[in-house]
Design an enzyme around this catalytic site. Structure first.
Site, mmCIF file in Angstrom:
data_model
loop_
_atom_site.group_PDB
_atom_site.id
_atom_site.type_symbol
_atom_site.label_atom_id
_atom_site.label_comp_id
_atom_site.label_asym_id
_atom_site.label_seq_id
_atom_site.Cartn_x
_atom_site.Cartn_y
_atom_site.Cartn_z
ATOM 1 N N VAL A 126 0.842 -1.198 0.000
ATOM 2 C CA VAL A 126 0.000 0.000 0.000
ATOM 3 C C VAL A 126 0.879 1.250 0.000
ATOM 4 C CG1 VAL A 126 -1.725 1.308 1.314
ATOM 5 C CG2 VAL A 126 -1.999 -1.150 1.002
ATOM 6 N N ALA A 156 2.067 1.659 -3.496
ATOM 7 C CA ALA A 156 0.970 2.126 -4.359
ATOM 8 C C ALA A 156 0.694 3.610 -4.137
ATOM 9 C CB ALA A 156 -0.292 1.304 -4.105
ATOM 10 N N GLU A 157 0.598 4.035 -2.885
ATOM 11 C CA GLU A 157 0.314 5.448 -2.621
ATOM 12 C C GLU A 157 1.482 6.320 -3.067
ATOM 13 O OE1 GLU A 157 -1.594 8.609 0.451
ATOM 14 O OE2 GLU A 157 -1.744 6.474 0.891
ATOM 15 N N SER A 158 2.690 5.830 -2.910
ATOM 16 C CA SER A 158 3.864 6.604 -3.333
ATOM 17 C C SER A 158 3.866 6.841 -4.830
ATOM 18 C CB SER A 158 5.152 5.885 -2.909
ATOM 19 O OG SER A 158 5.247 5.807 -1.507
#
Length: 141
Positions: A59, A62-64
């Protein structure tokens, strides 16, 4: 990759010094017209106790990559970007090697953006699929 894309990638890598992205060894590797790709090594540093890649690390990857893509593809001179929601479906485990995250737009609105981030292994097996919503907020003048 042309020189402009290499300069953009070098700039975004520089911005990641002393951040979570550096801690997790996330590296931005490719930029296209509507996508950004990053990779992260799968080592014991990102394992859960039973020796497989931690879902939280996926996660974070993914957010990065989704947030970095928003930064690259949106007007960040007048706006700053914040992630406001992320969801993840982890489909397969991995113990070692690399994972690759590719962020592509689902929706590119003026205020909110929706990203799909597919995380795959070196053999292109789908490990996780995430959706990230970002918001563009005006900077104070």
């Amino acid at each position: 990759m042309n020189l402009d894309k290499e300069k953009i990638l070098a700039n975004i890598r520089e911005r990641c010094k002393n951040t979570l992205m550096e801690t997790l060894e996330i590296e931005y590797t490719e930029i296209g017209e509507d996508y950004l790709i990053a990779k992260m090594p799968v080592t014991s540093k990102v394992h859960q106790p039973d020796g497989v890649l931690h879902g939280g690390a996926m996660v974070a990857l993914a957010e990065s990559v989704g947030s970095a893509a928003s930064y690259l593809f949106l007007n960040t001179e007048d706006f700053f970007i914040r992630g406001i929601e992320i969801s993840a479906n982890h489909l397969k485990s991995i113990k070692e090697g690399w994972v690759f995250a590719k962020a592509t737009f689902i929706h590119k609105g003026r205020t909110t953006q929706l990203w799909e981030i597919k995380i795959t292994d070196s053999e292109k097996n789908l490990i996780s699929i995430c959706k990230l919503t970002t918001i563009a907020l005006p900077k104070s003048k």
